[in-house]
Design a protein around this motif. Sequence first.
Motif, PDB file in Angstrom:
ATOM      1  N   UNK A 182       0.859  -1.183   0.000  1.00  0.00           N
ATOM      2  CA  UNK A 182       0.000   0.000   0.000  1.00  0.00           C
ATOM      3  C   UNK A 182       0.894   1.231   0.000  1.00  0.00           C
ATOM      4  N   UNK A 183       0.550   2.218  -0.816  1.00  0.00           N
ATOM      5  CA  UNK A 183       1.400   3.400  -0.949  1.00  0.00           C
ATOM      6  C   UNK A 183       0.549   4.643  -1.133  1.00  0.00           C
ATOM      7  N   UNK A 184       1.078   5.755  -0.670  1.00  0.00           N
ATOM      8  CA  UNK A 184       0.419   7.038  -0.860  1.00  0.00           C
ATOM      9  C   UNK A 184       1.452   8.144  -0.974  1.00  0.00           C
ATOM     10  N   UNK A 185       1.135   9.169  -1.740  1.00  0.00           N
ATOM     11  CA  UNK A 185       2.041  10.306  -1.864  1.00  0.00           C
ATOM     12  C   UNK A 185       1.238  11.571  -2.138  1.00  0.00           C
ATOM     13  N   UNK A 186       1.796  12.681  -1.704  1.00  0.00           N
ATOM     14  CA  UNK A 186       1.199  13.990  -1.959  1.00  0.00           C
ATOM     15  C   UNK A 186       2.296  14.918  -2.459  1.00  0.00           C
ATOM     16  N   UNK A 187       1.894  15.914  -3.241  1.00  0.00           N
ATOM     17  CA  UNK A 187       2.876  16.842  -3.804  1.00  0.00           C
ATOM     18  C   UNK A 187       2.273  18.238  -3.887  1.00  0.00           C
ATOM     19  N   UNK A 188       3.112  19.229  -3.646  1.00  0.00           N
ATOM     20  CA  UNK A 188       2.744  20.621  -3.876  1.00  0.00           C
ATOM     21  C   UNK A 188       2.002  21.311  -2.759  1.00  0.00           C
ATOM     22  N   UNK A 210      -4.962   8.668  -8.790  1.00  0.00           N
ATOM     23  CA  UNK A 210      -4.213   9.905  -8.648  1.00  0.00           C
ATOM     24  C   UNK A 210      -5.138  11.083  -8.914  1.00  0.00           C
ATOM     25  N   UNK A 211      -5.120  12.068  -8.020  1.00  0.00           N
ATOM     26  CA  UNK A 211      -6.065  13.178  -8.106  1.00  0.00           C
ATOM     27  C   UNK A 211      -5.300  14.496  -8.180  1.00  0.00           C
ATOM     28  N   UNK A 212      -5.340  15.191  -9.322  1.00  0.00           N
ATOM     29  CA  UNK A 212      -4.738  16.530  -9.391  1.00  0.00           C
ATOM     30  C   UNK A 212      -5.693  17.562  -8.793  1.00  0.00           C
ATOM     31  N   UNK A 213      -5.167  18.537  -8.102  1.00  0.00           N
ATOM     32  CA  UNK A 213      -6.024  19.566  -7.513  1.00  0.00           C
ATOM     33  C   UNK A 213      -5.187  20.812  -7.267  1.00  0.00           C
ATOM     34  N   UNK A 214      -5.849  21.870  -6.800  1.00  0.00           N
ATOM     35  CA  UNK A 214      -5.131  23.089  -6.449  1.00  0.00           C
ATOM     36  C   UNK A 214      -4.420  23.699  -7.632  1.00  0.00           C
ATOM     37  N   UNK A 215      -3.113  23.583  -7.653  1.00  0.00           N
ATOM     38  CA  UNK A 215      -2.287  24.234  -8.673  1.00  0.00           C
ATOM     39  C   UNK A 215      -2.162  23.422  -9.955  1.00  0.00           C
ATOM     40  N   UNK A 216      -2.783  22.214 -10.017  1.00  0.00           N
ATOM     41  CA  UNK A 216      -2.649  21.346 -11.193  1.00  0.00           C
ATOM     42  C   UNK A 216      -4.015  20.962 -11.738  1.00  0.00           C
ATOM     43  N   UNK A 217      -4.091  20.890 -13.060  1.00  0.00           N
ATOM     44  CA  UNK A 217      -5.294  20.413 -13.734  1.00  0.00           C
ATOM     45  C   UNK A 217      -5.146  18.966 -14.186  1.00  0.00           C
ATOM     46  N   UNK A 268       5.331  26.347 -13.229  1.00  0.00           N
ATOM     47  CA  UNK A 268       4.127  25.959 -12.498  1.00  0.00           C
ATOM     48  C   UNK A 268       4.365  24.595 -11.848  1.00  0.00           C
ATOM     49  N   UNK A 269       4.326  24.557 -10.528  1.00  0.00           N
ATOM     50  CA  UNK A 269       4.616  23.309  -9.821  1.00  0.00           C
ATOM     51  C   UNK A 269       3.359  22.433  -9.748  1.00  0.00           C
ATOM     52  N   UNK A 270       3.577  21.134  -9.566  1.00  0.00           N
ATOM     53  CA  UNK A 270       2.484  20.157  -9.545  1.00  0.00           C
ATOM     54  C   UNK A 270       1.919  20.013  -8.140  1.00  0.00           C
ATOM     55  N   UNK A 271       0.610  19.750  -8.080  1.00  0.00           N
ATOM     56  CA  UNK A 271      -0.061  19.483  -6.807  1.00  0.00           C
ATOM     57  C   UNK A 271      -1.062  18.350  -7.030  1.00  0.00           C
ATOM     58  N   UNK A 272      -0.894  17.278  -6.266  1.00  0.00           N
ATOM     59  CA  UNK A 272      -1.755  16.111  -6.460  1.00  0.00           C
ATOM     60  C   UNK A 272      -1.651  15.199  -5.242  1.00  0.00           C
ATOM     61  N   UNK A 273      -2.539  14.202  -5.200  1.00  0.00           N
ATOM     62  CA  UNK A 273      -2.486  13.115  -4.217  1.00  0.00           C
ATOM     63  C   UNK A 273      -2.657  11.806  -4.971  1.00  0.00           C
ATOM     64  N   UNK A 274      -1.954  10.769  -4.511  1.00  0.00           N
ATOM     65  CA  UNK A 274      -1.970   9.494  -5.228  1.00  0.00           C
ATOM     66  C   UNK A 274      -1.933   8.349  -4.224  1.00  0.00           C
ATOM     67  N   UNK A 275      -2.734   7.292  -4.490  1.00  0.00           N
ATOM     68  CA  UNK A 275      -2.820   6.149  -3.583  1.00  0.00           C
ATOM     69  C   UNK A 275      -2.830   4.859  -4.406  1.00  0.00           C
ATOM     70  N   UNK A 276      -2.106   3.835  -3.913  1.00  0.00           N
ATOM     71  CA  UNK A 276      -2.009   2.548  -4.607  1.00  0.00           C
ATOM     72  C   UNK A 276      -2.173   1.403  -3.623  1.00  0.00           C
ATOM     73  N   UNK A 277      -2.695   0.280  -4.145  1.00  0.00           N
ATOM     74  CA  UNK A 277      -2.891  -0.922  -3.335  1.00  0.00           C
ATOM     75  C   UNK A 277      -2.705  -2.142  -4.226  1.00  0.00           C
ATOM     76  N   UNK A 278      -1.927  -3.131  -3.749  1.00  0.00           N
ATOM     77  CA  UNK A 278      -1.734  -4.386  -4.478  1.00  0.00           C
ATOM     78  C   UNK A 278      -1.680  -5.538  -3.486  1.00  0.00           C
TER      79      UNK A 278
END
Length: 767
Positions: free
Chosen positions: A546-552, A609-616, A577-587
């Motif tokens: 299981x993994x998760x990450x956030x950016x920006x 993976x969900x882009x939001x805020x500063x990213x489309x 323009x910097x990236x902003x997103x959240x991402x989650x994985x499961x195997x």
Amino acid sequence: MRRVLTACGVAIAVVVMVACSPTRHVPDGSYLLDHVKIETSDKGVKPSDLKSYLRQEPNHRMFGLFRFSLGLYNLSGNDSTKWFNRWVRNAGTPPVIYDPMLMENSRLQMEKAMFNKGYMAARVEADTTSHGKRMDVVYRVQANEPHYIDDVNYQIGNDTLSRLIERRLSRHSLLKKGDNFDRNVLDEERQRISDILRRGGFYAFNKELITYTADTADRSKAVDLTLTIRPDSLVNTERYRPYERYYMHNIYFVLSYDPAAADRIDVSNAGMYKNYYFIEGEHPYIRRETLVENCFIRPGLLYSSRDVDNTYTAFGRLRIVKYVNIRFELAGQNEKGENLLDCYILLSEDKPQSVSLELEGTNSEGDLGFAVGATYEHRNIFKGSETFSTKVRGAYESLSGDLSGLINDRYTELGGEVGITYPKFLFPFLRTDFRRRMKASTEYSVNFNFQQRPEYTRVIWGTAWKYKWTTNRGFFRHNYDLLDINYVYLPHKTEGFLESIAPDNPLLRYSYEDHFIMRMGYTFYCSNLNPSNPVQRRTNVYTLRAAGEIAGNLLNAISHLTSKSQPEDGYTLFGIRYSQYAKFDFDYSITHIIDDRNSVAFHVGGGIGIPYGNSDILPFEKRYYSGGANSVRGWSVRTLGPGSYNGNNSVSEFINQCGDIRFDMNLEYRAKLFWKVELGAFIDAGNIWTIRNYEAQPGGQFRLNSFYKEIALAYGLGIRLDFSYFLLRFDLGMKAYNPAAGQEHWAIASQNFKRDSAFHFTVGYPF
């Protein structure tokens, strides 16, 4: 490819036909062991539990039908001087000739096993039936009524052990009233008690000091069991007292230990640090602080076998240490009358440095090129077993033809990476005990890559700060990326470059635009796989990731604090323009072991993976793709999805065939054929989707009411070569259901090999 597959099919058919005449090499007067069956009269005794006691089993049948390895052996002739005969005999398996002595031995072993399980009146009969030159054997196990535990008592003369075992350890005893009188469980209980006592200071205790007395009434199956500890007078010696606790006295680190030298160690010149002693010799290659931080054995505390095991594990992580051995010697008693032990941790040094070189050449339609790479590694850079590594690589390729309008007349690449790994949790204000328990490593790295292409010049820079550690005796692994920065900058490009390659495709444009990602991530991984344990290899194996990450987020918060309003094109850093997103994985995957030659593996996985805020849109390298050797194998890599999107050209459309949501499910049967060769048969399902409706990816958006119609299906066969240290895999996948718009959905109904097949060659199992 079609000819190769046809040839393989013909070869397999020939072997199968030969396997239908399995008695070809069975001598006259002998019998081929055709079938072996075990029948039991008690539902509590499974035939599979007794199979390991068979001393002779028939030749393996693939899919339970074809004796493939025997058929391969039967292709050989009688002339052993011919290379072909020798080769197929070595690759195949000779016929198993029925042996009545081995049959009787198997019968006796089963009776003994039943006796040990509590079925003391069990009887095993072996019946044989011959037909031609074949022999069938049936073992009939008459279990009869088992003996069972009616009561458990303890007879322990030592007061200390009596309090521990009767009042505390008996609560979790493996000996339960009503259970079968199983001798294996009795031995496991002895080992359990011994392990707990040795973890609690009883250095000299061992399971041989525990015995049992079993009492049964006449014609009764009830057993009154008494667990006995041998009396003190029979076990105490001048040296060791197994029923008394031992405390640690002096602990010595011997840095340059020679196993071939005399056992006696001179401690007269030992140095001291934090109550530990150090015999360092002329070359103290590792800091005392590092040794103490990795040592779980501490002066003044009770001896514990768990501390010894943890110390072995901790020193095994130090790459500068080649050999470690821990030895104990009696050290008398202290003023309180407590028994003391001296500990000697014997270490030898490994080679501290290594260098490797790589050289390759290329020829692209007459344009020659070359690449050179070098890697340097120092395993003890600061004398704390820190691993310093640096990698450099350079590549060059000349270009010919019309170069007008281009900014570079060559392909050039220069890259490098520098990293250092500390064998501990490196963070301010952490206590030594915490660092010792975590068994962590800290990694810092910086990488740089400079690329010159005819159309552009690109600079890629990155840095990372990561932690890795294990818990639960190594079965749980954790990776925490505290900081991971990726920066891409294109200082030069031809005029109109982006407009020419991607006038209306934001996905493709993104790959060649400046971008900046600052992310944080965590990955959890657990598995019961223990390759060093041969018994465990015969049990089902599972893995979970299981993994998760956030950016920006941090950059966005700073931008909000320092800016009045968000610009229409988003916030920027260094003009990017910097990236902003959240991402989650499961195997999750599990491999069910049928027997030593057959298994079934299942895998299911998903991610979003969900882009939001500063990213489309998600960064291209963070998006998912489907198809390929580890996904839905009826499609080549990056040729499936998203959703019902139809990518007609795998070269030009690959940039569009990525998404924000993924789903994979795989089922695979694996069978060992002969030599190193394995067979795999698989069914795959899955696809990817986008979060939003992107114009360049029509039909790709995930919709709850229709996504199930867009799950692709594939099936196929594969050949694997298992060389123990690595496995080569050749898989041929076929489309069964194709969700792409404008394509025939149920491809399996009218299979077209060229249209529906995909061949994959890779290393390792898919899951």
